[in-house]
Design a protein around this motif. Structure first.
Motif, PDB file in Angstrom:
ATOM      1  N   ASP A 186       0.842  -1.190   0.000  1.00  9.36           N
ATOM      2  CA  ASP A 186       0.000   0.000   0.000  1.00  9.36           C
ATOM      3  C   ASP A 186       0.877   1.239   0.000  1.00  9.36           C
ATOM      4  O   ASP A 186       1.665   1.457   0.917  1.00  9.36           O
ATOM      5  CB  ASP A 186      -0.911  -0.007   1.224  1.00  9.36           C
ATOM      6  CG  ASP A 186      -1.837   1.202   1.252  1.00  9.36           C
ATOM      7  OD1 ASP A 186      -2.170   1.710   0.165  1.00  9.36           O
ATOM      8  OD2 ASP A 186      -2.226   1.620   2.348  1.00  9.36           O
ATOM      9  N   ARG A 228      -4.712   6.959  -2.637  1.00  5.94           N
ATOM     10  CA  ARG A 228      -6.055   6.420  -2.822  1.00  5.94           C
ATOM     11  C   ARG A 228      -6.150   5.717  -4.173  1.00  5.94           C
ATOM     12  O   ARG A 228      -5.731   6.237  -5.196  1.00  5.94           O
ATOM     13  CB  ARG A 228      -7.077   7.558  -2.767  1.00  5.94           C
ATOM     14  CG  ARG A 228      -8.506   7.092  -2.845  1.00  5.94           C
ATOM     15  CD  ARG A 228      -9.460   8.247  -2.734  1.00  5.94           C
ATOM     16  NE  ARG A 228      -9.507   9.057  -3.940  1.00  5.94           N
ATOM     17  CZ  ARG A 228     -10.259   8.773  -5.002  1.00  5.94           C
ATOM     18  NH1 ARG A 228     -11.010   7.710  -5.005  1.00  5.94           N
ATOM     19  NH2 ARG A 228     -10.246   9.562  -6.053  1.00  5.94           N
ATOM     20  N   GLN A 229      -6.732   4.516  -4.174  1.00 11.01           N
ATOM     21  CA  GLN A 229      -6.929   3.805  -5.425  1.00 11.01           C
ATOM     22  C   GLN A 229      -8.051   4.459  -6.213  1.00 11.01           C
ATOM     23  O   GLN A 229      -8.990   5.012  -5.642  1.00 11.01           O
ATOM     24  CB  GLN A 229      -7.277   2.343  -5.159  1.00 11.01           C
ATOM     25  CG  GLN A 229      -6.123   1.571  -4.561  1.00 11.01           C
ATOM     26  CD  GLN A 229      -6.498   0.131  -4.306  1.00 11.01           C
ATOM     27  OE1 GLN A 229      -7.670  -0.206  -4.238  1.00 11.01           O
ATOM     28  NE2 GLN A 229      -5.505  -0.711  -4.180  1.00 11.01           N
ATOM     29  N   LYS A 264     -11.307   5.360  -8.130  1.00  9.69           N
ATOM     30  CA  LYS A 264     -12.728   5.036  -8.018  1.00  9.69           C
ATOM     31  C   LYS A 264     -13.114   4.377  -6.693  1.00  9.69           C
ATOM     32  O   LYS A 264     -14.104   3.676  -6.614  1.00  9.69           O
ATOM     33  CB  LYS A 264     -13.187   4.174  -9.199  1.00  9.69           C
ATOM     34  CG  LYS A 264     -13.024   4.883 -10.536  1.00  9.69           C
ATOM     35  CD  LYS A 264     -13.481   4.007 -11.655  1.00  9.69           C
ATOM     36  CE  LYS A 264     -13.367   4.667 -12.998  1.00  9.69           C
ATOM     37  NZ  LYS A 264     -12.091   5.191 -13.369  1.00  9.69           N
ATOM     38  N   ILE A 265     -12.318   4.573  -5.668  1.00 11.84           N
ATOM     39  CA  ILE A 265     -12.629   4.027  -4.353  1.00 11.84           C
ATOM     40  C   ILE A 265     -12.578   5.166  -3.342  1.00 11.84           C
ATOM     41  O   ILE A 265     -11.610   5.924  -3.298  1.00 11.84           O
ATOM     42  CB  ILE A 265     -11.630   2.924  -3.945  1.00 11.84           C
ATOM     43  CG1 ILE A 265     -11.722   1.766  -4.920  1.00 11.84           C
ATOM     44  CG2 ILE A 265     -11.878   2.452  -2.528  1.00 11.84           C
ATOM     45  CD1 ILE A 265     -10.710   0.677  -4.673  1.00 11.84           C
ATOM     46  N   GLY A 266     -13.625   5.297  -2.530  1.00 13.79           N
ATOM     47  CA  GLY A 266     -13.618   6.311  -1.479  1.00 13.79           C
ATOM     48  C   GLY A 266     -14.075   7.667  -1.967  1.00 13.79           C
ATOM     49  O   GLY A 266     -14.775   7.802  -2.962  1.00 13.79           O
ATOM     50  N   ARG A 267     -13.679   8.696  -1.257  1.00 15.26           N
ATOM     51  CA  ARG A 267     -14.094  10.060  -1.576  1.00 15.26           C
ATOM     52  C   ARG A 267     -13.492  10.533  -2.886  1.00 15.26           C
ATOM     53  O   ARG A 267     -12.367  10.178  -3.222  1.00 15.26           O
ATOM     54  CB  ARG A 267     -13.626  11.007  -0.472  1.00 15.26           C
ATOM     55  CG  ARG A 267     -14.327  10.801   0.828  1.00 15.26           C
ATOM     56  CD  ARG A 267     -13.726  11.630   1.928  1.00 15.26           C
ATOM     57  NE  ARG A 267     -13.436  13.009   1.509  1.00 15.26           N
ATOM     58  CZ  ARG A 267     -12.969  13.921   2.320  1.00 15.26           C
ATOM     59  NH1 ARG A 267     -12.717  13.627   3.578  1.00 15.26           N
ATOM     60  NH2 ARG A 267     -12.736  15.136   1.902  1.00 15.26           N
ATOM     61  N   THR A 326     -11.653  13.119  -5.456  1.00 16.07           N
ATOM     62  CA  THR A 326     -10.646  14.166  -5.301  1.00 16.07           C
ATOM     63  C   THR A 326     -11.304  15.514  -5.574  1.00 16.07           C
ATOM     64  O   THR A 326     -12.451  15.582  -6.043  1.00 16.07           O
ATOM     65  CB  THR A 326      -9.483  13.970  -6.293  1.00 16.07           C
ATOM     66  OG1 THR A 326     -10.000  14.076  -7.618  1.00 16.07           O
ATOM     67  CG2 THR A 326      -8.805  12.617  -6.094  1.00 16.07           C
ATOM     68  N   ARG A 343     -14.585  16.119  -7.814  1.00 13.10           N
ATOM     69  CA  ARG A 343     -15.744  16.773  -7.204  1.00 13.10           C
ATOM     70  C   ARG A 343     -16.221  17.944  -8.070  1.00 13.10           C
ATOM     71  O   ARG A 343     -17.417  18.132  -8.280  1.00 13.10           O
ATOM     72  CB  ARG A 343     -15.373  17.265  -5.796  1.00 13.10           C
ATOM     73  CG  ARG A 343     -16.515  17.869  -5.026  1.00 13.10           C
ATOM     74  CD  ARG A 343     -17.487  16.791  -4.636  1.00 13.10           C
ATOM     75  NE  ARG A 343     -18.811  17.359  -4.600  1.00 13.10           N
ATOM     76  CZ  ARG A 343     -19.910  16.662  -4.395  1.00 13.10           C
ATOM     77  NH1 ARG A 343     -19.843  15.373  -4.223  1.00 13.10           N
ATOM     78  NH2 ARG A 343     -21.069  17.232  -4.377  1.00 13.10           N
TER      79      ARG A 343
END
Length: 128
Positions: free
Chosen positions: A102, A106-107, A109-112, A114, A118
């Motif tokens: 790791d 951030r990978q 399309k995962i999580g919040r 950018t 946005r």
């Protein structure tokens, strides 16, 4: 050199399996270094022909002692004092662990989203 005694923690540090002698001693004390399947202490004397199972943060090792090394030397010299007899499946396991390392990024399309994603999303939603 064969008449001299050499501590296990000092040997593991000298052949560069651990960055510090303290880390080598801690690994011995926590049972991560084994001789013939039994955990050994840091003060154990190392002899030619001994085979150790060593678990470091990076990987598992199975080494055979072919020379005693008192002081830390450069890697190209240190590898002459042991033979890496780690089974192939353990080497492959370590490669898989390294591949899934790791990076902290951030990978996709995962999580919040950018900040840029946005803005694009807001622009898209306002077009309606």
């Amino acid at each position: 050199m064969s008449g001299e005694k050499l501590r296990l923690d000092k040997y593991l540090w000298a052949i560069r399996l651990f960055k510090t002698r303290t880390q080598a001693a801690a690994a011995c004390d926590s049972g991560k270094v084994k001789l013939n399947g039994a955990a050994v202490k840091a003060a154990k004397s190392v002899n030619l022909g001994d085979k150790f199972d060593v678990k470091t943060e990076a990987r598992r090792w199975r080494i055979e002692v072919v020379g005693l090394l008192q002081n830390r030397v450069q890697y190209s010299e240190a590898i002459k004092y042991y033979v890496d007899i780690t089974p192939e499946e353990d080497k492959l396991l370590n490669a898989r662990i390294a591949a899934s390392f790791d990076t902290g990024k951030r990978q996709s399309k995962i999580g919040r989203p950018t900040k840029r994603e946005r803005r694009d999303l807001d622009d898209f939603m306002q077009e309606d």
